[in-house]
Design an enzyme around this catalytic site. Structure first.
Site, PDB file in Angstrom:
ATOM      1  N   LYS A  76       0.840  -1.197   0.000  1.00  0.00           N
ATOM      2  CA  LYS A  76       0.000   0.000   0.000  1.00  0.00           C
ATOM      3  C   LYS A  76       0.872   1.242   0.000  1.00  0.00           C
ATOM      4  O   LYS A  76       1.985   1.237   0.541  1.00  0.00           O
ATOM      5  CB  LYS A  76      -0.957   0.006   1.195  1.00  0.00           C
ATOM      6  CG  LYS A  76      -0.326  -0.183   2.559  1.00  0.00           C
ATOM      7  CD  LYS A  76      -1.398  -0.350   3.632  1.00  0.00           C
ATOM      8  CE  LYS A  76      -0.806  -0.631   4.998  1.00  0.00           C
ATOM      9  NZ  LYS A  76      -1.848  -0.809   6.034  1.00  0.00           N
ATOM     10  N   ARG A 106     -12.652   0.051  13.181  1.00  0.00           N
ATOM     11  CA  ARG A 106     -12.264   1.454  13.375  1.00  0.00           C
ATOM     12  C   ARG A 106     -12.653   1.847  14.803  1.00  0.00           C
ATOM     13  O   ARG A 106     -13.816   1.766  15.191  1.00  0.00           O
ATOM     14  CB  ARG A 106     -12.964   2.340  12.355  1.00  0.00           C
ATOM     15  CG  ARG A 106     -12.988   3.838  12.653  1.00  0.00           C
ATOM     16  CD  ARG A 106     -11.614   4.484  12.831  1.00  0.00           C
ATOM     17  NE  ARG A 106     -10.752   4.326  11.671  1.00  0.00           N
ATOM     18  CZ  ARG A 106     -10.724   5.153  10.637  1.00  0.00           C
ATOM     19  NH1 ARG A 106     -11.553   6.185  10.599  1.00  0.00           N
ATOM     20  NH2 ARG A 106      -9.871   4.954   9.650  1.00  0.00           N
ATOM     21  N   ARG A 130     -15.755  -2.534   9.813  1.00  0.00           N
ATOM     22  CA  ARG A 130     -15.878  -2.221   8.391  1.00  0.00           C
ATOM     23  C   ARG A 130     -15.699  -3.537   7.636  1.00  0.00           C
ATOM     24  O   ARG A 130     -14.604  -4.110   7.613  1.00  0.00           O
ATOM     25  CB  ARG A 130     -14.840  -1.176   7.979  1.00  0.00           C
ATOM     26  CG  ARG A 130     -14.950   0.101   8.805  1.00  0.00           C
ATOM     27  CD  ARG A 130     -13.993   1.172   8.344  1.00  0.00           C
ATOM     28  NE  ARG A 130     -12.605   0.751   8.452  1.00  0.00           N
ATOM     29  CZ  ARG A 130     -11.571   1.550   8.163  1.00  0.00           C
ATOM     30  NH1 ARG A 130     -11.785   2.788   7.741  1.00  0.00           N
ATOM     31  NH2 ARG A 130     -10.343   1.119   8.295  1.00  0.00           N
ATOM     32  N   ARG A 137     -10.478  -4.606   0.267  1.00  0.00           N
ATOM     33  CA  ARG A 137     -10.448  -3.442   1.147  1.00  0.00           C
ATOM     34  C   ARG A 137     -11.731  -3.314   1.960  1.00  0.00           C
ATOM     35  O   ARG A 137     -12.816  -3.631   1.476  1.00  0.00           O
ATOM     36  CB  ARG A 137     -10.228  -2.182   0.308  1.00  0.00           C
ATOM     37  CG  ARG A 137      -8.949  -2.229  -0.515  1.00  0.00           C
ATOM     38  CD  ARG A 137      -8.936  -1.168  -1.587  1.00  0.00           C
ATOM     39  NE  ARG A 137     -10.042  -1.334  -2.532  1.00  0.00           N
ATOM     40  CZ  ARG A 137     -10.329  -0.462  -3.493  1.00  0.00           C
ATOM     41  NH1 ARG A 137      -9.600   0.625  -3.620  1.00  0.00           N
ATOM     42  NH2 ARG A 137     -11.340  -0.687  -4.314  1.00  0.00           N
TER      43      ARG A 137
END
Length: 324
Positions: free
Chosen positions: A167, A217, A231, A239
């Site tokens: 990334k 998160r 998430r 992702r």
């Protein structure tokens, strides 16, 4: 002079353009709406409106209001050029990328920190790489490398068992996150893209199998966790980020999460990072997000939070004792 309605004074938010602030998605929207509810007058400035006049930081800002609850934010008056020292707090909520414009804005904000409260503290915004600050906590993170040589990336892939995540250092919102696997015929192309043919660094990180379940998160205010949301990635998607199609799910803090937060709290407070979102993947800390973290809206909705229990209310409740 504040009006009776806004007797508690003026607060300034450094924002992206108002039309990009979504009433049902953005944490900045909730922060501003809560400021109004508590009797403050919120003002807004975009990066081009931050100025230095000698050593004085000023803003070409305009007052904000809501025509009704849930309505888009809207200016309620003409722009004014004001010293940042005239606001009770300046809240930096400009979204990434951390590019030359963002860094220059933090230099402007530096000139205000001795005159008013600025959050998050601008030096910390510059110093803490959201992808690399985790390296201060090796006991909590997956194995992580910063590399730019394609041969080094191949060595890291072998060391990590033939599978890893790559990334960009300045990436955000899940952009350009890739999975590299030994034997993939596109592997050389992936490495060339990630490093721009060896001209820039990329992050190589151990693949965490728990990624298929999503990442967590966790929002921290003044170093203390106030809420969390899972998430969950869309089917077939690597992702988890909401910007990349991830969906929110109810979650709770585990003992491991609380251990991570307890270690990070003093680190964040020392660096003036008042509102932070960390990402936890399974048992691993993967990012420390200090530039405009989000998640308030999803936590409120999933938890059915109202009034003083909401994320924005807890944010302001922690902030108010620090206002000068």
């Amino acid at each position: 002079m504040p009006t009776a309605k806004h007797a508690r004074g003026d607060v300034l938010f450094v924002l992206d353009p108002l039309e990009t602030i979504h009433p049902k998605k953005d944490s900045s929207y909730l922060m501003i709406a809560e400021a109004l509810r508590r009797g403050y007058q919120p003002w807004s400035v975009e990066l081009p409106g931050l100025l230095l006049r000698g050593a004085e930081a000023v803003a070409r800002a305009y007052p904000l209001g809501l025509h009704e609850p849930g309505a888009p934010l809207a200016p309620t008056g003409d722009p004014q050029v004001r010293s940042l020292a005239s606001f009770r707090v300046v809240v930096m909520r400009k979204d990434p990328p951390v590019d030359p414009d963002f860094v220059t804005a933090t230099w402007c904000l530096d000139r205000a920190v001795s005159h008013t409260l600025v959050i998050n503290q601008p030096q910390g915004l510059r110093d803490l790489s959201e992808k690399l600050a985790i390296l201060d906590f090796p006991e909590f993170i997956p194995r992580t490398f910063l590399l730019r040589n394609i041969g080094d990336l191949r060595d890291a892939l072998a060391e990590l068992g033939g599978q890893m995540i790559i990334k960009p250092v300045f990436g955000f919102g899940g952009r350009e996150v890739l999975i590299a696997r030994e034997g993939d015929p596109n592997l050389s192309t992936l490495f060339e893209l990630a490093t721009r043919d060896g001209s820039t660094w990329t992050i190589a990180q151990e693949f965490v199998p728990a990624a298929k379940n999503g990442d967590k998160r966790i929002l921290l205010v003044d170093g203390e966790p106030i809420g969390a949301v899972m998430r969950v990635p869309a089917d077939g998607e690597l992702r988890n980020n909401f910007h990349a199609g991830g969906s929110p799910a109810l979650t709770q803090l585990t003992a491991r999460d609380r251990e991570i937060c307890a270690r990070l709290g003093p680190f964040l407070r020392e660096r003036g990072q008042f509102f932070v979102g960390i990402d936890v993947l399974g048992e691993f800390l993967t990012e420390i997000n200090v530039t405009s973290p989000t998640g308030m809206q999803e936590i409120n909705r999933l938890g059915g939070l109202t009034g003083d229990e909401t994320m924005q209310a807890r944010f302001w409740a922690a902030l108010e004792p620090r206002l000068r």
